[in-house]
Scaffold this motif. Structure first.
Motif, mmCIF file in Angstrom:
data_model
loop_
_atom_site.group_PDB
_atom_site.id
_atom_site.type_symbol
_atom_site.label_atom_id
_atom_site.label_comp_id
_atom_site.label_asym_id
_atom_site.label_seq_id
_atom_site.Cartn_x
_atom_site.Cartn_y
_atom_site.Cartn_z
ATOM 1 N N THR A 1 27.718 31.960 140.878
ATOM 2 C CA THR A 1 28.805 30.972 140.928
ATOM 3 C C THR A 1 29.700 31.102 139.697
ATOM 4 O OG1 THR A 1 27.457 29.410 142.208
ATOM 5 C CG2 THR A 1 29.340 28.507 141.014
ATOM 6 N N ALA A 2 29.071 31.235 138.531
ATOM 7 C CA ALA A 2 29.840 31.394 137.289
ATOM 8 C C ALA A 2 30.724 32.629 137.361
ATOM 9 C CB ALA A 2 28.892 31.484 136.104
ATOM 10 N N GLY A 3 30.161 33.726 137.829
ATOM 11 C CA GLY A 3 30.949 34.950 137.967
ATOM 12 C C GLY A 3 32.087 34.798 138.957
ATOM 13 N N TYR A 4 31.850 34.060 140.017
ATOM 14 C CA TYR A 4 32.879 33.820 141.041
ATOM 15 C C TYR A 4 34.095 33.131 140.429
ATOM 16 C CZ TYR A 4 35.063 32.008 145.301
ATOM 17 O OH TYR A 4 35.956 31.701 146.304
ATOM 18 N N GLY B 1 35.006 33.336 137.280
ATOM 19 C CA GLY B 1 35.583 34.087 136.168
ATOM 20 C C GLY B 1 34.859 34.007 134.845
ATOM 21 N N VAL B 2 33.686 33.391 134.809
ATOM 22 C CA VAL B 2 32.925 33.344 133.557
ATOM 23 C C VAL B 2 32.478 34.757 133.206
ATOM 24 C CG1 VAL B 2 30.844 32.467 132.443
ATOM 25 C CG2 VAL B 2 32.154 30.993 133.985
ATOM 26 N N ASN B 3 32.694 35.149 131.958
ATOM 27 C CA ASN B 3 32.298 36.496 131.533
ATOM 28 C C ASN B 3 31.629 36.516 130.170
ATOM 29 O OD1 ASN B 3 34.455 35.964 129.879
ATOM 30 N ND2 ASN B 3 35.762 37.594 130.671
ATOM 31 N N GLY B 4 31.208 35.350 129.696
ATOM 32 C CA GLY B 4 30.528 35.266 128.410
ATOM 33 C C GLY B 4 30.028 33.858 128.184
ATOM 34 N N THR B 5 29.343 33.668 127.065
ATOM 35 C CA THR B 5 28.801 32.342 126.757
ATOM 36 C C THR B 5 28.981 32.028 125.276
ATOM 37 O OG1 THR B 5 26.608 33.351 126.467
ATOM 38 C CG2 THR B 5 27.084 32.354 128.595
ATOM 39 N N PRO B 6 29.135 30.758 124.902
ATOM 40 C CA PRO B 6 29.347 29.642 125.828
ATOM 41 C C PRO B 6 30.781 29.649 126.345
ATOM 42 C CG PRO B 6 29.509 28.841 123.581
ATOM 43 C CD PRO B 6 29.139 30.297 123.493
ATOM 44 N N GLN B 7 30.942 29.115 127.530
ATOM 45 C CA GLN B 7 32.270 28.962 128.113
ATOM 46 C C GLN B 7 32.314 27.616 128.827
ATOM 47 O OE1 GLN B 7 33.493 32.573 130.017
ATOM 48 N NE2 GLN B 7 35.657 32.015 130.052
ATOM 49 N N PHE B 8 33.492 27.006 128.862
ATOM 50 C CA PHE B 8 33.604 25.646 129.392
ATOM 51 C C PHE B 8 34.657 25.572 130.487
ATOM 52 C CE2 PHE B 8 31.893 25.311 125.152
ATOM 53 C CZ PHE B 8 30.882 24.378 125.283
ATOM 54 N N MET B 9 34.387 24.677 131.430
ATOM 55 C CA MET B 9 35.322 24.392 132.515
ATOM 56 C C MET B 9 35.583 22.892 132.521
ATOM 57 S SD MET B 9 34.829 25.204 136.581
ATOM 58 C CE MET B 9 35.142 26.963 136.452
ATOM 59 N N VAL B 10 36.841 22.519 132.531
ATOM 60 C CA VAL B 10 37.233 21.110 132.514
ATOM 61 C C VAL B 10 37.937 20.773 133.813
ATOM 62 C CG1 VAL B 10 38.572 19.316 131.327
ATOM 63 C CG2 VAL B 10 37.447 21.135 129.997
ATOM 64 N N ASN B 11 37.301 19.908 134.610
ATOM 65 C CA ASN B 11 37.838 19.546 135.933
ATOM 66 C C ASN B 11 38.256 20.772 136.742
ATOM 67 O OD1 ASN B 11 37.329 16.866 135.480
ATOM 68 N ND2 ASN B 11 39.471 16.224 135.316
ATOM 69 N N GLY B 12 37.372 21.768 136.734
ATOM 70 C CA GLY B 12 37.594 22.958 137.549
ATOM 71 C C GLY B 12 38.424 24.044 136.918
#
Length: 284
Positions: free
Chosen positions: A243-246, A248-259
């Motif tokens: 799901t993270a890859g879907y 666009g997550v490609n590293g950590t930590p990474q954050f998503m705010v309201n999508g």
């Protein structure tokens, strides 16, 4: 990294023969001495050949010993690697159906007021040094500024990508969260505090079982042990990763705010994104 050893002057440090020495070897008065020296030189060549032969044998012996040492080291490292990777599956070995599309807030550990209008997802790997640093420096500030004030709700999603024990650590977190949402956040904080080296396999089943036994109270340890050993929560970890890859997550930590996925993990950027979302809904 290669290191410069500096200039080596030993090869250029031999003094040239003096003219006096050259002259003495050709004077008439020294002919007999010269012949004597020549005789000694022939004998010296025999000694040189013997010395060279011994030196060659010595060098060959060193090469053979070095090759043996390297071979034994490779075998040892291979065996130790196999041992450390025992019971640590990779994603291809985790079977089952899952959906990569869709932010599954209801499946994630959460912290804060469920009625908060701002939903923040943290994508992290328990082996990630940057995640540990973020936890230690900014987590308490985020909680004080936005979570405890009811302005946002925080969700944790595994992005276990560093190594196979990343997956194991993530599955341990899932097993804890299945018993207690509150205990998950304690597990997260304490596991970061006990984080091993990124390049080494440390989050093994034995380590995680011992860690939970010593550091977490108020859970059913037998259930946790069973879930960890039977890989009960490996599929949710894989679903998180996909799901993270879907999105666009490609590293950590990474954050998503309201999508919306943020390009960096800086606290300033995260706070600005939260404030922008709060402004859209009138503060809270």
């Amino acid at each position: 990294m290669a290191h410069n050893k500096g200039n080596n002057h030993r090869g250029n440090g031999k003094p040239a023969p003096s003219n006096k020495t050259a002259y003495n070897r050709t004077t008439q008065g020294k002919k007999n001495a010269g012949k004597g020296n020549a005789g000694k030189s022939v004998a010296g060549k025999g000694k040189d050949r013997g010395t060279a032969k011994s030196g060659l044998i010595f060098v060959i012996s060193l090469i053979l010993i070095g090759a043996l040492v390297i071979t034994l080291a490779i075998v040892f490292l291979k065996d130790s690697g196999s041992t450390s990777l025992k019971d640590l599956p990779n994603y291809t070995e985790i079977k089952g159906n899952y959906a990569a599309e869709g932010l599954k807030y209801e499946k994630q550990p959460h912290l804060g007021d469920p009625s908060a209008k701002v939903k923040v997802i943290e994508f992290a790997d328990f082996k990630c040094p940057a995640c540990k640093k973020w936890e230690e420096i900014y987590m308490s500030q985020l909680q004080k500024d936005y979570i405890d004030t009811g302005k946002m709700e925080l969700f944790f999603t595994n992005y276990a990508f560093i190594d196979r024990d990343s997956i194991m650590a993530a599955s341990a977190g899932e097993a804890i969260a299945a018993q207690s949402n509150e205990k998950f956040w304690e597990f997260k904080s304490k596991l970061y505090a006990n984080q091993g080296e990124e390049t080494k396999i440390w989050a093994t089943p034995d380590f995680l079982l011992n860690f939970v036994k010593k550091n977490l109270e108020g859970i059913d340890y037998d259930r946790f042990e069973k879930d960890l050993k039977e890989h009960t929560y490996m599929l949710p970890v894989k679903e998180d990763f996909k799901t993270a890859g879907y999105y666009g997550v490609n590293g950590t930590p990474q954050f998503m705010v309201n999508g919306e996925l943020l390009p960096s993990s800086s606290y300033e950027e995260l706070a600005a994104a939260i404030e922008a979302e709060l402004a859209k809904v009138g503060g809270k």
